[in-house]
Structures are given as structure tokens and as C-alpha cells.
Motif scaffolding. Structure first.
Motif, PDB file in Angstrom:
ATOM      1  N   VAL A 161       0.833  -1.203   0.000  1.00  0.00           N
ATOM      2  CA  VAL A 161       0.000   0.000   0.000  1.00  0.00           C
ATOM      3  C   VAL A 161       0.866   1.251   0.000  1.00  0.00           C
ATOM      4  O   VAL A 161       0.653   2.186  -0.792  1.00  0.00           O
ATOM      5  CB  VAL A 161      -0.958  -0.007   1.210  1.00  0.00           C
ATOM      6  CG1 VAL A 161      -1.638   1.344   1.379  1.00  0.00           C
ATOM      7  CG2 VAL A 161      -1.992  -1.114   1.064  1.00  0.00           C
ATOM      8  N   SER A 162       1.849   1.286   0.873  1.00  0.00           N
ATOM      9  CA  SER A 162       2.737   2.446   0.981  1.00  0.00           C
ATOM     10  C   SER A 162       3.527   2.675  -0.298  1.00  0.00           C
ATOM     11  O   SER A 162       3.697   3.820  -0.748  1.00  0.00           O
ATOM     12  CB  SER A 162       3.690   2.254   2.162  1.00  0.00           C
ATOM     13  OG  SER A 162       4.581   3.327   2.279  1.00  0.00           O
ATOM     14  N   ASP A 163       3.991   1.599  -0.917  1.00  0.00           N
ATOM     15  CA  ASP A 163       4.768   1.716  -2.150  1.00  0.00           C
ATOM     16  C   ASP A 163       3.955   2.347  -3.275  1.00  0.00           C
ATOM     17  O   ASP A 163       4.534   2.911  -4.220  1.00  0.00           O
ATOM     18  CB  ASP A 163       5.275   0.340  -2.595  1.00  0.00           C
ATOM     19  CG  ASP A 163       6.401  -0.193  -1.720  1.00  0.00           C
ATOM     20  OD1 ASP A 163       6.958   0.598  -0.922  1.00  0.00           O
ATOM     21  OD2 ASP A 163       6.709  -1.391  -1.811  1.00  0.00           O
ATOM     22  N   SER A 167      -2.275   4.954   2.105  1.00  0.00           N
ATOM     23  CA  SER A 167      -2.064   4.664   3.525  1.00  0.00           C
ATOM     24  C   SER A 167      -3.048   3.610   4.011  1.00  0.00           C
ATOM     25  O   SER A 167      -4.209   3.581   3.601  1.00  0.00           O
ATOM     26  CB  SER A 167      -2.201   5.938   4.370  1.00  0.00           C
ATOM     27  OG  SER A 167      -3.492   6.502   4.241  1.00  0.00           O
ATOM     28  N   THR A 168      -2.571   2.744   4.899  1.00  0.00           N
ATOM     29  CA  THR A 168      -3.391   1.689   5.489  1.00  0.00           C
ATOM     30  C   THR A 168      -4.087   2.204   6.743  1.00  0.00           C
ATOM     31  O   THR A 168      -3.434   2.753   7.643  1.00  0.00           O
ATOM     32  CB  THR A 168      -2.525   0.473   5.856  1.00  0.00           C
ATOM     33  OG1 THR A 168      -1.932  -0.065   4.673  1.00  0.00           O
ATOM     34  CG2 THR A 168      -3.350  -0.594   6.547  1.00  0.00           C
ATOM     35  N   VAL A 169      -5.401   2.045   6.805  1.00  0.00           N
ATOM     36  CA  VAL A 169      -6.150   2.406   8.013  1.00  0.00           C
ATOM     37  C   VAL A 169      -5.735   1.461   9.137  1.00  0.00           C
ATOM     38  O   VAL A 169      -5.731   0.241   8.960  1.00  0.00           O
ATOM     39  CB  VAL A 169      -7.661   2.315   7.757  1.00  0.00           C
ATOM     40  CG1 VAL A 169      -8.445   2.562   9.047  1.00  0.00           C
ATOM     41  CG2 VAL A 169      -8.076   3.303   6.677  1.00  0.00           C
ATOM     42  N   MET A 214      -8.311  -1.824   4.459  1.00  0.00           N
ATOM     43  CA  MET A 214      -8.958  -0.524   4.250  1.00  0.00           C
ATOM     44  C   MET A 214      -7.846   0.461   3.928  1.00  0.00           C
ATOM     45  O   MET A 214      -6.904   0.620   4.712  1.00  0.00           O
ATOM     46  CB  MET A 214      -9.717  -0.096   5.500  1.00  0.00           C
ATOM     47  CG  MET A 214     -10.783  -1.087   5.933  1.00  0.00           C
ATOM     48  SD  MET A 214     -11.303  -0.823   7.641  1.00  0.00           S
ATOM     49  CE  MET A 214     -11.610  -2.525   8.133  1.00  0.00           C
ATOM     50  N   VAL A 215      -7.958   1.104   2.779  1.00  0.00           N
ATOM     51  CA  VAL A 215      -6.860   1.914   2.259  1.00  0.00           C
ATOM     52  C   VAL A 215      -7.377   3.310   1.932  1.00  0.00           C
ATOM     53  O   VAL A 215      -8.416   3.462   1.265  1.00  0.00           O
ATOM     54  CB  VAL A 215      -6.247   1.249   1.008  1.00  0.00           C
ATOM     55  CG1 VAL A 215      -5.140   2.130   0.433  1.00  0.00           C
ATOM     56  CG2 VAL A 215      -5.698  -0.134   1.359  1.00  0.00           C
TER      57      VAL A 215
END
Length: 270
Positions: A161-163, A167-169, A214-215
Motif C-alpha cells: 500500500v505504501s509503495d 495509507s493503510t487504516v 482498508m486503504v
């Protein structure tokens, strides 16, 4: 305490998983500009009632004493809403995204899944958010075939997700599932303090979990609306949510909330 399920129990959970899959087929046919989330919720409620199933979300108690129970069969979270959105009579419009989460108990066993629907044509950056979130869930399932601990999977999910610049909830996590919707273990989508300690768990036969990344497009921070349920992004940017119920069998992980295989047609409840 994690309750590992037998092959027979997992087979029963597949029936509720198929019902949840069918509920999402109903939703997918209805989602369009001008349709309301209340209309979609009503159709899924009618389907569950036809099956004799028990909706898992309706009247679910609030975690805070004295707050209202959840009023609907589905959570309908659109655009900047992260989770726990309440269905309403506001029509969907072109360019919206709608994260629909629902679950049902059939013959004593639960199924739970979420899918995010594009309403007509959506912004390419928002489509990329949907693609990355769904890919994160798919990756978690594939990693369950080769990794021995959930912490190893959660780390890779958050890095993916970060790459991609999202952002990850971290306020909400997945969960074990069985006779109850929420069972041990907690299933984070990131490597936090819990997974570095006693909260980590093994990927082993009998484990059944609801994995639900959740993103957010922007900040990971969320805030609750005045309805006491709906969680939205703190910066007002879009959020996305996908979820499957996944069982680990002696033959490896299997998705319980997907379309039936030909040999399973007799299980499909219509």
C-alpha cells in the motif's frame, strides 16, 4: 482463544459465504447513478430473509454503551467514508465509489465480505486506489499459501500500500469468524505492536479469518460522524475497502465468499 474449525464446519461456512457472494451480485446489478443505498440494503435484506438467514450487521451493538445499534443489513460507505456507513435515501451519482460490507449467519455459521463498486465512470486516481486495495487482499490470500505467521503477511500488505502512495487504516482490522462474526484473532493489515507480540498467529489448517484491507488515498487518520457509526477520512479524501472470508484447509487456503464452482451449484441458495 482461536477456535480452529473442522473440514465439516468450514463446509457449513461455505454456505453462508455463498449467500454473501450472492448478496454482492444483487448489489452489483443495482449500483448505478440515481439508485439509493437504502434501496440496495432493502434488496439484500429481502434476499437474506428468503434464505432464512440472520443478518449479522442489523442491530449490531455499538461499542460505546448508550449509543444506537447499527440500523441496517449492510454497511454502505461512499467516497471519503471508510467503514460503517449507514444506508440512506441520497442517490448515488456518477463518479462515486461505494464500499459495501455485509454478512449473514446460516445454519449457525457466518460469512462476511466487502466489495467497492465504481458508480459509472470514476477518476483514474480513484480507480488506482480500488485496484491497489483489491490487489492487497489478493496478495494476502496468496501469501497465506507460503507464510507461516500472519505478521509476515501484514508487513507485506502495508508495504505494498505504501509503495503505491496510499495509507493503510490502522483503527480497524479484520477478525476471526465462525459461529460469531467477530472471533479471535484480530487480523491487522499492518505490522503493529500487537503482531510483534502475543497477537501474532499461525497460518494453519482450521483457521478461518475475515481479511479486510482498508486503504485511504491520503492520511490514515479517520473520524466518526455524528450518526455515531460512519467513519470518514480526516482529510476528506477517498477510502476503499475489500474483504473476503478465508479458511485454511489441509489443502491450503480457500476463499469462502466467492462464486460457486460447478460442483458447488447445489449449495447456492437462491
Amino acid at each position: 482463544m482461536i477456535h480452529l474449525k473442522s473440514e465439516r464446519e468450514i463446509a457449513k461456512m461455505r454456505q453462508s459465504g455463498l449467500a454473501v457472494w450472492q448478496a454482492h451480485q444483487i448489489a452489483g446489478r443495482m449500483v448505478a447513478p440515481g439508485v439509493t443505498t437504502a434501496e440496495i440494503d432493502k434488496a439484500i435484506e429481502a434476499y437474506f430473509a428468503k434464505l432464512g438467514g440472520e443478518p449479522l450487521f442489523k442491530n449490531y451493538p455499538h461499542h460505546s454503551k448508550g449509543k444506537p445499534n447499527f440500523p441496517a443489513v449492510t454497511c454502505m460507505s461512499r467516497n471519503e467514508e471508510v467503514v460503517h456507513g449507514i444506508p440512506n435515501n441520497k442517490p448515488l451519482k456518477e463518479g462515486d465509489i461505494l464500499s459495501l460490507d455485509t454478512g449473514v449467519r446460516i445454519n449457525g455459521w457466518c460469512g462476511d465480505a466487502a466489495f467497492t463498486y465504481a458508480v459509472g465512470e470514476i477518476d483514474p486516481d480513484v480507480q488506482r486506489l480500488l485496484d491497489v486495495t483489491q490487489a492487497t487482499l489478493n496478495m494476502a490470500f496468496e501469501l497465506m499459501h507460503t507464510k507461516s505467521k500472519w505478521s509476515q503477511i501484514a508487513r507485506e500488505m502495508a508495504e505494498y500500500v505504501s509503495d503505491h502512495g496510499f495509507s493503510t487504516v490502522e483503527c480497524f482490522v479484520g477478525h476471526g469468524i465462525g459461529k460469531q462474526m467477530h472471533e479471535d484473532p484480530q487480523v491487522p493489515n499492518f505490522l503493529g505492536r500487537a503482531l510483534r507480540g502475543s497477537g501474532d498467529f499461525r497460518i494453519e489448517p482450521g483457521l478461518v479469518i475475515a481479511v479486510e484491507p482498508m486503504v485511504n488515498m491520503g492520511t490514515k487518520r479517520v473520524k466518526m460522524l455524528r450518526d455515531q457509526w460512519t467513519q470518514v477520512t480526516a482529510d476528506g479524501k477517498p477510502s476503499d475497502h475489500f474483504e473476503h472470508t478465508i479458511a485454511v484447509t489441509d489443502d491450503g487456503p480457500t476463499l469462502l465468499t466467492v462464486a460457486p464452482q460447478p460442483a458447488e451449484e447445489k449449495l447456492l441458495l437462491v
